[in-house]
Design an enzyme around this catalytic site. Structure first.
Site, mmCIF file in Angstrom:
data_model
loop_
_atom_site.group_PDB
_atom_site.id
_atom_site.type_symbol
_atom_site.label_atom_id
_atom_site.label_comp_id
_atom_site.label_asym_id
_atom_site.label_seq_id
_atom_site.Cartn_x
_atom_site.Cartn_y
_atom_site.Cartn_z
ATOM 1 N N HIS A 58 0.864 -1.195 0.000
ATOM 2 C CA HIS A 58 0.000 0.000 0.000
ATOM 3 C C HIS A 58 0.893 1.236 0.000
ATOM 4 O O HIS A 58 1.308 1.700 1.048
ATOM 5 C CB HIS A 58 -0.909 -0.036 1.242
ATOM 6 N N GLU A 128 -7.178 1.688 -4.495
ATOM 7 C CA GLU A 128 -7.798 2.098 -3.227
ATOM 8 C C GLU A 128 -8.983 2.986 -3.593
ATOM 9 O O GLU A 128 -8.849 4.175 -3.800
ATOM 10 C CB GLU A 128 -6.828 2.813 -2.289
ATOM 11 N N HIS A 194 -12.334 2.517 4.340
ATOM 12 C CA HIS A 194 -13.138 3.750 4.274
ATOM 13 C C HIS A 194 -14.631 3.436 4.353
ATOM 14 O O HIS A 194 -15.386 3.662 3.419
ATOM 15 C CB HIS A 194 -12.758 4.559 3.033
ATOM 16 N N ASP A 272 1.380 3.340 3.266
ATOM 17 C CA ASP A 272 0.382 4.315 2.803
ATOM 18 C C ASP A 272 1.090 5.642 2.496
ATOM 19 O O ASP A 272 0.520 6.718 2.631
ATOM 20 C CB ASP A 272 -0.704 4.513 3.870
ATOM 21 N N LEU A 305 -5.875 12.651 8.651
ATOM 22 C CA LEU A 305 -4.576 12.127 8.214
ATOM 23 C C LEU A 305 -4.686 11.770 6.732
ATOM 24 O O LEU A 305 -5.691 11.218 6.297
ATOM 25 C CB LEU A 305 -4.193 10.888 9.026
HETATM 26 ZN ZN LIG Z 1 -6.884 4.902 2.777
#
Ligand SMILES: [Zn+2]
Length: 381
Positions: A58, A128, A194, A272, A305
């Site tokens: 990711h 994503e 999410h 991420d 964030l």
């Molecule tokens: Zn995310």
């Protein structure tokens, strides 16, 4: 070509070996031996530790570049930038965006991979989004959220030449179950993210084939003792992998240790990371959002964030310090567990006879000194 690596310590799948020689044969790991044959070629890393290459499943960007730039240059630059950080494999990761931008990003990754990446190798694309819901949107753009659509996904998959290996969605979306069953059948890892879905709703999606939770605790309903929510579903279902961002901002160290204790080798460390990784604090963009990075922490104007600036090896070191788990065990959460989450553990992820010889040479402070892909040194400090 065959050679042997001499080193003080080797991080093997089930143990640490002190001393000895590791054979590399035709780009793959060979036997571990106490002595080498006469006239054997030896690469001497005395004073160092040999670990398997890290696999970031990711990552959006780094060093000023982002997969959503939609250029093959960005993909090449990201591949080059993460190699000296010990990452030998990665999943170029997209964001929720307009149809045109998403397609362009898929095309640019596909082109770059065909041109051949000179740094870390792509193991496939991670989409994503865009099938999320509003409440825990993070830095995903809600203007483009919609219900899962198998025809649309197939279009992306065709554009990519069949290289999309992972997609994240919110399980409470219409058609999520039907979509998950179809996409899972085709070998793609469906992940939950999410979302404000319930425990039951997540459980149903795992029953339908989903096998991963994206950045656990972030972008989802938390754990309540009377309402287990998404976090409760992720922690209690041993079928599913969970990603964790161990930068100390996304998840409190004690909660990271808790997740690690509960999930064991089903915990995968990810970054991420967005384009501000390896860059100074300042203003950046993430998709169509403006993001401010201060003290290494990336946030949107609404104070969410927005990805991270974490290096995967720092995540490994952080979790090791917080948990006091032996290094070889924590390291595998950044190499072998990610490979397992994608069914790639037979080829990559650990120093095991027969696997592709991706390895990292570490000094006594666990800093990267050299990195090899398929037995060939690609970076040396
Ligand atoms: Zn995310």
């Amino acid at each position: 070509m065959t050679y042997y690596i001499k080193a003080d310590r080797f991080l093997l799948e089930h143990e640490e070996k002190l001393g000895g020689y590791l054979q590399i044969e035709e780009g793959r790991f060979g036997e571990f031996v106490e002595a080498t044959p006469k006239n054997a070629k030896i690469i001497d890393w005395t004073g160092h530790t040999i670990a398997p290459g890290l696999f970031d499943t990711h990552i959006h960007g780094i060093n000023g570049y982002d997969i959503m730039d939609g250029t093959s240059e960005a993909v090449h630059e990201i591949s080059k930038a993460i190699l000296p950080l010990g990452v030998t494999r990665f999943l170029p990761t997209t964001l929720t965006s307009s149809k045109e931008d998403l397609k362009q990003s898929i095309i640019s990754v596909t082109e770059a991979v065909q041109e051949e990446l000179t740094g870390a190798k792509s193991e496939g694309i991670f989409l994503e989004g865009p099938y999320f819901t509003d409440k825990h949107k993070g830095a995903q753009n809600p203007n483009y959220f919609r219900d899962p659509n198998i025809n649309e996904f197939q279009e992306w998959q065709d554009l990519s030449g069949g290289t999309i290996v992972k997609i994240a969605l919110a399980p409470e979306r219409n058609k999520a179950v039907e979509f998950t069953k179809k996409v899972t059948e085709s070998g793609v890892l469906v992940s939950i993210a999410h979302t404000e879905g319930s425990y039951e709703c997540c459980h149903e999606l795992i029953d339908s084939g989903a096998r991963n939770y994206v950045h656990l605790f972030n972008g989802m309903t938390g754990l309540h003792h009377r309402e287990p929510g998404v976090v409760g579903a992720a922690l209690t279902d041993s079928r599913a992998f969970t990603e964790l961002i161990c930068d100390g901002f996304h998840v409190h160290p004690k909660v990271a240790v808790l997740a690690s204790q509960v999930k064991g080798d089903k915990l995968t460390l990810v970054t991420d990371c967005m384009r501000a990784g390896l860059m100074p604090d300042g203003q950046y963009d993430l998709g169509e959002f403006s993001v401010v990075v201060k003290d290494g922490m990336a946030k949107t104007e609404s104070n969410s964030l927005a990805g991270s600036t974490l290096q995967l090896i720092e995540g490994v070191k952080n979790l090791q310090q917080w948990s006091e788990i032996p290094l070889y065990k924590v390291w595998h959460k950044g190499s072998l567990s990610p490979a397992k989450s994608l069914g790639r553990e037979h080829e990559i992820g650990s120093i095991t006879t027969g696997k592709i010889a991706d390895y990292v040479v570490l000094d006594s402070n666990i800093n990267v000194q050299a990195v090899a892909i398929a037995g060939e040194i690609k970076f040396e400090r």
